[in-house]
Design a protein around this motif. Structure first.
Motif, PDB file in Angstrom:
ATOM      1  N   ARG A 109       0.731  -1.189   0.033  1.00 56.56           N
ATOM      2  CA  ARG A 109      -0.045   0.094   0.005  1.00 56.56           C
ATOM      3  C   ARG A 109       0.793   1.199   0.012  1.00 56.56           C
ATOM      4  O   ARG A 109       1.772   1.452   0.884  1.00 56.56           O
ATOM      5  CB  ARG A 109      -1.006  -0.198   1.291  1.00 56.56           C
ATOM      6  N   THR A 110       0.679   2.104  -0.930  1.00 48.50           N
ATOM      7  CA  THR A 110       1.308   3.197  -1.061  1.00 48.50           C
ATOM      8  C   THR A 110       1.074   4.252   0.351  1.00 48.50           C
ATOM      9  O   THR A 110      -0.353   4.457   0.166  1.00 48.50           O
ATOM     10  CB  THR A 110       1.196   3.837  -2.318  1.00 48.50           C
ATOM     11  N   LEU A 111       1.908   4.880   0.890  1.00 50.63           N
ATOM     12  CA  LEU A 111       1.499   5.608   1.914  1.00 50.63           C
ATOM     13  C   LEU A 111       0.607   7.010   1.337  1.00 50.63           C
ATOM     14  O   LEU A 111       0.922   7.657   0.318  1.00 50.63           O
ATOM     15  CB  LEU A 111       2.686   6.311   2.460  1.00 50.63           C
ATOM     16  N   LYS A 120       9.272   1.092   6.513  1.00 53.89           N
ATOM     17  CA  LYS A 120       8.448   1.511   5.294  1.00 53.89           C
ATOM     18  C   LYS A 120       9.169   1.142   4.034  1.00 53.89           C
ATOM     19  O   LYS A 120      10.639   0.970   4.289  1.00 53.89           O
ATOM     20  CB  LYS A 120       7.653   2.834   5.208  1.00 53.89           C
ATOM     21  N   GLU A 125       6.236   2.448   0.408  1.00 47.42           N
ATOM     22  CA  GLU A 125       4.914   1.646   0.522  1.00 47.42           C
ATOM     23  C   GLU A 125       5.042   1.176   2.166  1.00 47.42           C
ATOM     24  O   GLU A 125       6.127   0.715   2.728  1.00 47.42           O
ATOM     25  CB  GLU A 125       5.320   0.232  -0.352  1.00 47.42           C
ATOM     26  N   GLU A 126       3.592   0.593   2.482  1.00 43.74           N
ATOM     27  CA  GLU A 126       3.534  -0.108   3.672  1.00 43.74           C
ATOM     28  C   GLU A 126       3.547  -1.518   3.315  1.00 43.74           C
ATOM     29  O   GLU A 126       2.591  -1.956   2.345  1.00 43.74           O
ATOM     30  CB  GLU A 126       2.338   0.303   4.403  1.00 43.74           C
ATOM     31  N   PHE A 142      -0.620  10.968   5.400  1.00 43.20           N
ATOM     32  CA  PHE A 142       0.632  10.566   6.283  1.00 43.20           C
ATOM     33  C   PHE A 142       1.911  11.643   6.361  1.00 43.20           C
ATOM     34  O   PHE A 142       2.492  11.819   7.330  1.00 43.20           O
ATOM     35  CB  PHE A 142       1.372   9.428   5.718  1.00 43.20           C
ATOM     36  N   TYR A 143       1.982  12.289   5.217  1.00 45.90           N
ATOM     37  CA  TYR A 143       3.192  13.341   5.075  1.00 45.90           C
ATOM     38  C   TYR A 143       2.637  14.827   5.443  1.00 45.90           C
ATOM     39  O   TYR A 143       3.371  15.339   6.120  1.00 45.90           O
ATOM     40  CB  TYR A 143       3.594  13.405   3.602  1.00 45.90           C
ATOM     41  N   GLU A 196       8.193   6.892  12.102  1.00 43.41           N
ATOM     42  CA  GLU A 196       7.135   5.976  11.504  1.00 43.41           C
ATOM     43  C   GLU A 196       7.574   5.544   9.878  1.00 43.41           C
ATOM     44  O   GLU A 196       7.165   4.462   9.322  1.00 43.41           O
ATOM     45  CB  GLU A 196       5.740   6.757  11.170  1.00 43.41           C
ATOM     46  N   LEU A 197       8.685   6.403   9.480  1.00 36.97           N
ATOM     47  CA  LEU A 197       9.258   5.867   8.102  1.00 36.97           C
ATOM     48  C   LEU A 197       9.970   4.687   8.215  1.00 36.97           C
ATOM     49  O   LEU A 197      10.086   3.772   7.132  1.00 36.97           O
ATOM     50  CB  LEU A 197       9.692   7.001   7.384  1.00 36.97           C
TER      51      LEU A 197
END
Length: 201
Positions: A3-5, A25, A157-158, A9-10, A21-22
């Motif tokens: 899943r693309t963030l 990822k 991505e997650e 998130f940013y 949190e990065l």
DNA sequence: ATAAAGATCATT
DNA sequence: ATGATCTTTATG
């Protein structure tokens, strides 16, 4: 499951939290049909106009750092020491010049392409363990400055790799001795014990 | 117009 | 420890 963030998130107003949190990822580039990716294992937070280590400190706003003043979720790539392309993720809303420098990733996909770009042949310790080595391996250069991380061939991505607070080592940032009080803020974040973090003490 | 300083890396 | 390498930025 990848899943693309999302933009949200940013856009948050907490760059050190985003830097933490990065970790875990996955940074992906997909250029000319060559997909390369690595798990982020080291980051640094740069906190806008009040951070003396940040390119935007004291309100400095130039052609180079302009993208930092835009909305989060875009790439800020600049040339360091005349040789090295350093990749940052812009964070916070438009008008707030925060960014996270990605300092190291652990290779995941596209090993052959990464080796080729780094001009390494066989085994490659240090392949992506440093802010300039990872950009070389992933093919990121200043031509990608301003790229949208949600629409371009560079994305984050997650992939379901979880990181606990206790897995994170927070220490002062590298190479910012000139920044006075801000030089000692613990805004460099590493995954404890990960062999792919940068060699800097 | 000029000069100086870098959010580094690979090699000695 | 040191050299590589060059853009950006500050200053005159």
């Amino acid at each position: 499951m990848n899943r693309t963030l999302p933009r949200e998130f940013y856009l948050r107003d907490d760059v050190t939290r985003i830097a933490r949190e990065l970790l875990g990822k996955t940074l992906v580039t997909d250029f000319r049909g060559s997909l390369t990716a690595g798990r982020i294992v080291e980051t640094e937070a740069y906190c806008g106009v009040n951070d003396r280590a940040c390119h935007a400190n004291n309100g400095r706003r130039t052609k180079r750092n302009e993208v930092m003043y835009g909305a989060g979720g875009y790439a800020y790539v600049y040339l360091c020491y005349g040789l090295h392309h350093l990749f940052n993720v812009v964070t916070n809303v438009s008008g707030r010049a925060d960014a996270v420098l990605v300092r190291a990733v652990e290779p995941l996909d596209g090993l052959a392409a990464m080796l080729r770009r780094r001009r390494m042949s066989a085994s490659a310790p240090r392949l992506t363990a440093g802010p300039a080595t990872l950009t070389m391996a992933l093919g990121i250069t200043t031509r990608h400055n301003g790229s949208d991380l949600l629409a371009s061939r560079i994305r984050v991505e997650e992939r379901g790799f979880t990181v606990a607070d206790g897995d994170i080592l927070a220490t002062p940032r590298v190479g910012v001795a000139y920044a006075g009080d801000d030089a000692v803020r613990p805004w460099r974040f590493r995954l404890k014990g990960n062999p792919w973090t940068s060699p800097a003490a």
